[in-house]
Motif scaffolding. Structure first.
Motif, PDB file in Angstrom:
ATOM      1  N   LEU A 200      69.370  21.402  61.961  1.00 20.75           N
ATOM      2  CA  LEU A 200      70.145  21.024  63.148  1.00 20.75           C
ATOM      3  C   LEU A 200      71.397  21.888  63.261  1.00 20.75           C
ATOM      4  N   LEU A 201      72.060  22.089  62.114  1.00 22.08           N
ATOM      5  CA  LEU A 201      73.252  22.947  62.103  1.00 22.08           C
ATOM      6  C   LEU A 201      72.911  24.329  62.639  1.00 22.08           C
ATOM      7  N   ALA A 202      71.743  24.832  62.216  1.00 23.35           N
ATOM      8  CA  ALA A 202      71.345  26.179  62.612  1.00 23.35           C
ATOM      9  C   ALA A 202      71.185  26.281  64.121  1.00 23.35           C
ATOM     10  N   ARG A 203      70.968  25.164  64.780  1.00 22.16           N
ATOM     11  CA  ARG A 203      70.848  25.211  66.228  1.00 22.16           C
ATOM     12  C   ARG A 203      72.107  24.685  66.920  1.00 22.16           C
ATOM     13  N   GLY A 204      73.206  24.732  66.204  1.00 23.28           N
ATOM     14  CA  GLY A 204      74.481  24.420  66.848  1.00 23.28           C
ATOM     15  C   GLY A 204      74.824  22.945  66.924  1.00 23.28           C
ATOM     16  N   TYR A 205      74.271  22.125  66.019  1.00 19.33           N
ATOM     17  CA  TYR A 205      74.580  20.693  66.008  1.00 19.33           C
ATOM     18  C   TYR A 205      76.051  20.488  65.704  1.00 19.33           C
ATOM     19  N   ASP A 206      76.738  19.673  66.534  1.00 19.77           N
ATOM     20  CA  ASP A 206      78.119  19.373  66.154  1.00 19.77           C
ATOM     21  C   ASP A 206      78.423  17.892  66.313  1.00 19.77           C
ATOM     22  N   GLY A 207      77.575  17.089  65.717  1.00 19.86           N
ATOM     23  CA  GLY A 207      77.896  15.673  65.648  1.00 19.86           C
ATOM     24  C   GLY A 207      77.188  14.807  66.663  1.00 19.86           C
TER      25      GLY A 207
ATOM     26  N   GLU B 232      70.350  22.236  84.759  1.00 15.29           N
ATOM     27  CA  GLU B 232      69.304  23.019  85.434  1.00 15.29           C
ATOM     28  C   GLU B 232      68.977  24.259  84.591  1.00 15.29           C
ATOM     29  N   GLU B 233      70.064  24.859  84.062  1.00 15.95           N
ATOM     30  CA  GLU B 233      69.908  26.049  83.228  1.00 15.95           C
ATOM     31  C   GLU B 233      69.122  25.703  81.960  1.00 15.95           C
ATOM     32  N   VAL B 234      69.480  24.565  81.346  1.00 14.80           N
ATOM     33  CA  VAL B 234      68.780  24.134  80.138  1.00 14.80           C
ATOM     34  C   VAL B 234      67.299  23.928  80.439  1.00 14.80           C
ATOM     35  N   ALA B 235      67.018  23.250  81.557  1.00 12.11           N
ATOM     36  CA  ALA B 235      65.622  22.982  81.915  1.00 12.11           C
ATOM     37  C   ALA B 235      64.853  24.293  82.071  1.00 12.11           C
ATOM     38  N   ARG B 236      65.509  25.291  82.668  1.00 10.87           N
ATOM     39  CA  ARG B 236      64.862  26.576  82.878  1.00 10.87           C
ATOM     40  C   ARG B 236      64.557  27.251  81.523  1.00 10.87           C
ATOM     41  N   LEU B 237      65.560  27.234  80.630  1.00 13.19           N
ATOM     42  CA  LEU B 237      65.380  27.845  79.309  1.00 13.19           C
ATOM     43  C   LEU B 237      64.259  27.150  78.529  1.00 13.19           C
ATOM     44  N   VAL B 238      64.211  25.814  78.654  1.00 15.26           N
ATOM     45  CA  VAL B 238      63.181  25.064  77.936  1.00 15.26           C
ATOM     46  C   VAL B 238      61.799  25.445  78.458  1.00 15.26           C
ATOM     47  N   GLU B 239      61.663  25.499  79.783  1.00 11.37           N
ATOM     48  CA  GLU B 239      60.365  25.864  80.365  1.00 11.37           C
ATOM     49  C   GLU B 239      59.952  27.264  79.904  1.00 11.37           C
TER      50      GLU B 239
ATOM     51  N   PHE C  70      59.666  18.136  74.618  1.00 10.45           N
ATOM     52  CA  PHE C  70      60.640  18.611  75.596  1.00 10.45           C
ATOM     53  C   PHE C  70      62.076  18.432  75.080  1.00 10.45           C
ATOM     54  N   GLN C  71      62.361  17.246  74.557  1.00 12.00           N
ATOM     55  CA  GLN C  71      63.708  16.982  74.048  1.00 12.00           C
ATOM     56  C   GLN C  71      64.041  17.877  72.859  1.00 12.00           C
ATOM     57  N   GLU C  72      63.046  18.064  72.011  1.00 12.19           N
ATOM     58  CA  GLU C  72      63.247  18.903  70.838  1.00 12.19           C
ATOM     59  C   GLU C  72      63.675  20.312  71.251  1.00 12.19           C
ATOM     60  N   VAL C  73      62.951  20.873  72.204  1.00 11.86           N
ATOM     61  CA  VAL C  73      63.238  22.246  72.621  1.00 11.86           C
ATOM     62  C   VAL C  73      64.594  22.317  73.337  1.00 11.86           C
ATOM     63  N   SER C  74      64.961  21.232  74.002  1.00 14.39           N
ATOM     64  CA  SER C  74      66.205  21.269  74.786  1.00 14.39           C
ATOM     65  C   SER C  74      67.463  21.148  73.915  1.00 14.39           C
ATOM     66  N   PHE C  75      67.288  20.765  72.657  1.00  8.40           N
ATOM     67  CA  PHE C  75      68.451  20.487  71.810  1.00  8.40           C
ATOM     68  C   PHE C  75      69.396  21.680  71.673  1.00  8.40           C
ATOM     69  N   GLY C  76      68.830  22.844  71.359  1.00  7.92           N
ATOM     70  CA  GLY C  76      69.654  24.034  71.163  1.00  7.92           C
ATOM     71  C   GLY C  76      70.455  24.395  72.407  1.00  7.92           C
ATOM     72  N   PRO C  77      69.762  24.633  73.541  1.00  6.20           N
ATOM     73  CA  PRO C  77      70.503  24.992  74.751  1.00  6.20           C
ATOM     74  C   PRO C  77      71.498  23.914  75.204  1.00  6.20           C
ATOM     75  N   MET C  78      71.209  22.638  74.946  1.00  4.79           N
ATOM     76  CA  MET C  78      72.164  21.586  75.309  1.00  4.79           C
ATOM     77  C   MET C  78      73.455  21.762  74.514  1.00  4.79           C
ATOM     78  N   ASN C  79      73.299  22.171  73.235  1.00  4.05           N
ATOM     79  CA  ASN C  79      74.480  22.373  72.396  1.00  4.05           C
ATOM     80  C   ASN C  79      75.343  23.530  72.870  1.00  4.05           C
ATOM     81  N   LEU C  80      74.731  24.435  73.632  1.00  6.58           N
ATOM     82  CA  LEU C  80      75.504  25.559  74.146  1.00  6.58           C
ATOM     83  C   LEU C  80      76.383  25.129  75.310  1.00  6.58           C
ATOM     84  N   GLY C  81      76.198  23.890  75.753  1.00  6.27           N
ATOM     85  CA  GLY C  81      77.023  23.382  76.842  1.00  6.27           C
ATOM     86  C   GLY C  81      76.656  23.945  78.196  1.00  6.27           C
ATOM     87  N   LEU C  82      75.389  24.316  78.372  1.00  3.34           N
ATOM     88  CA  LEU C  82      74.955  24.865  79.654  1.00  3.34           C
ATOM     89  C   LEU C  82      74.673  23.734  80.645  1.00  3.34           C
TER      90      LEU C  82
END
Lengths: 277, 260
Positions: free
Chosen positions: B215-222, A115-122, A100-112
């Motif tokens: 990680l960078l490819a998925r937008g990692y910034d520290g 709730e939105e992140v949880a939806r995208l992960v699901e 779950f955490q692994e999949v959430s990493f990308g959307p979390m970085n988008l600053g969403l």
């Protein structure tokens, strides 16, 4: 024609002195399924790393949606959101022990919002059929399952372009087929998909357009039904012809099929062609 | 260690809020260590044994085997508390003299040894409860909530994840080496092991670089930002935890060593 990604005459040499790209040029149309074929060390992965700005070309240009890639934070952030890469080795992509955490990493970085992140992960876990694995740690997953988690991790960012490095390598036929079906579903929703593969049969049946790379350059490109008949091109990339093409040409040379018929793209088309005669 | 880790993901208390499990383990452990007499430590041991084998449904024989490990250490340590060299005053229980060396023990010594043993075993059972029921990832979430520096928590998670990657790599190298007689003689074994370690280091470096790229490819910034899974907070559990905690503390402190 609208190109979503374009590489113009890229040159790149790794710090250890290995030249990886020596004037590679290609252009990918939006919404297409593109296969990139070539032997190991042809520069496919290096090219991909240029497509979302991880590597910067020493010479040449990368264009995304017609705009030249800028290497500042803002541009790169947007680029990496829209161009997702799934790497070949899942163990060097998975950083978390929790699916779950692994999949959430990308959307979390988008600053969403959460709730939105949880939806995208699901959604991403459902699309890749890994919802049942959510409570398992990544180190107890099989190779195929790990690959799917990696894919989910990228899909959760909803990329416009999905780049996959050898997505079916090392998978059993069932997983491989399921992955290809998933790519087709994504394609229907308008995602541009770029696959690197050694599997000529797969590329021939699946792709809308194919590129061939060798020695850091693009040495051939075209529609699958045309380029895969070019024996010299295939040989120069250490590839063989797809079995469908080989069989089709045998049938033509034996006058079973008329010379001007177009080659079948899959098993079903071959059967149709055969029955029509 | 691997077995412990597997149970953390598959036990019957997996979906219980990790905060509740941590609170339960820590409260019981504190009560156990703070207790004046051996009653509370023994109660804690019994409580944890029930919680682990009945609550989390970890097989009894696995739990027993796990407990035997610290028990061995504790016994070895406690022996030196229970027995004294030389005759210990007039209160000694018995003594023996071998070759002019007198070993003696007294009731007070035995009591003290028993208390230490009970406390250490009781406290260990609390830690086992936590490790057998709560995956590292969720403990890390709690640490993050406890405002520990993000860097520490991230490191903890990465190290935990890569222990398994490195172990798997080492195993594969070992198998391929032994398939080619790499461990057939002592000399071969030394050489193979040396190569294994050096290759492992190189691979790890390679891995870390590849991971950074991915990680960078998925937008990692520290910062490794991740979404943590939500757990239901259970009032019943909290009532139970605070209830047992209060009783244990009362017995251990107010009772002042009762009934012993």
């Amino acid at each position: 024609m609208k190109y979503i990604l374009e590489a113009r005459d890229l040159y790149f040499t790794y710090p250890d002195g290995t030249p990886a790209l020596k004037g590679a040029s290609l252009a990918v149309e939006e919404g297409k399924r593109v296969a990139i074929l070539g032997p190991n060390g042809a520069g496919k992965t290096t090219l991909f790393l240029h497509f979302n700005g991880i590597l910067r070309p020493q010479k040449g240009k990368v264009l995304y949606a017609g705009k030249e890639v800028q290497y500042d934070r803002r541009f790169l952030k947007q680029l990496r959101r829209e161009v997702g890469i799934v790497f070949q080795d899942p163990d060097s992509q998975l950083f978390s022990a929790s699916v779950f955490q692994e999949v959430s990493f990308g959307p979390m970085n988008l600053g969403l919002p959460k709730e939105e992140v949880a939806r995208l992960v699901e959604e991403a876990m459902e699309a890749t059929e890994i919802s049942a694995l959510r409570d398992k740690p990544t180190h107890l997953l099989s190779y195929g399952q790990k690959k799917r988690v990696c894919l989910a991790g990228v899909l959760a960012m909803k990329p416009r372009v999905l780049i996959c490095d050898e997505p079916t390598a090392g998978l059993d036929p069932k997983y491989a087929r399921q992955s290809m079906e998933l790519f087709d579903r994504l394609h229907q929703r308008g995602t541009t998909i770029i696959l690197a593969t050694h599997d000529v049969d797969l590329a021939y049946s699946w792709a809308d357009y194919a590129y061939f790379m060798e020695g850091g350059k693009v040495v051939g490109e075209g529609l699958p039904q045309e380029v895969f008949r070019d024996t010299r091109l295939l040989e120069s990339c250490n590839l063989t012809r797809p079995w469908l093409v080989e069989f089709f040409e045998l049938l033509c040379s034996q006058k079973v099929l008329p010379e001007d018929s177009s080659p079948p793209r899959n098993r079903e088309e071959l059967v149709q062609l055969f029955l029509a005669v | 260690m691997l077995k412990l880790d597997c149970f953390a993901y598959t036990n019957a208390l997996r979906r219980v809020h990790p905060g509740e499990k941590l609170a339960f383990a820590l409260l019981s452990m504190t009560a156990c260590l703070a207790s004046a007499g051996p009653l509370v430590p023994l109660l804690v041991l019994a409580l944890m044994t029930v919680a682990i084998t009945r609550g989390a449904r970890v097989p009894g024989h696995v739990y027993l085997k796990l407990m035997l490990v610290p028990l061995g250490f504790a016994l070895a340590g406690v022996v030196t508390v229970a027995f004294n060299l030389g005759r210990a005053g007039s209160t000694y229980l018995f003594s023996i003299t071998v070759h002019g060396l007198t070993i003696s023990t007294s009731y007070a010594d035995l009591y003290r040894a028993g208390l230490i043993l009970a406390k250490s075993i009781g406290a260990t059972s609390c830690l086992y409860f936590l490790t057998l029921t709560t995956p590292v990832v969720e403990v890390a979430c709690l640490l993050r909530k406890a405002r520990l520096p993000a860097l520490w928590v991230e490191l903890l998670c990465l190290i935990y994840r890569f222990i398994f990657v490195v172990m798997e790599t080492a195993e594969k190298i070992y198998i391929s080496q032994s398939a080619r007689w790499g461990y057939s003689t002592l000399k071969n074994a030394y050489r193979s092991l040396g190569q294994l370690v050096s290759v492992l280091l190189v691979r790890s470096l390679h891995h870390s670089r590849a991971l950074y790229t991915a990680l960078l490819a998925r937008g990692y910034d520290g910062e490794l930002q991740v979404l943590e899974e939500r757990f239901e907070v259970s009032r019943k559990n909290w009532a139970f935890i605070t209830g047992t905690g209060a009783v244990l503390f009362f017995l251990g402190l107010a009772g002042r060593g009762w009934p012993f």
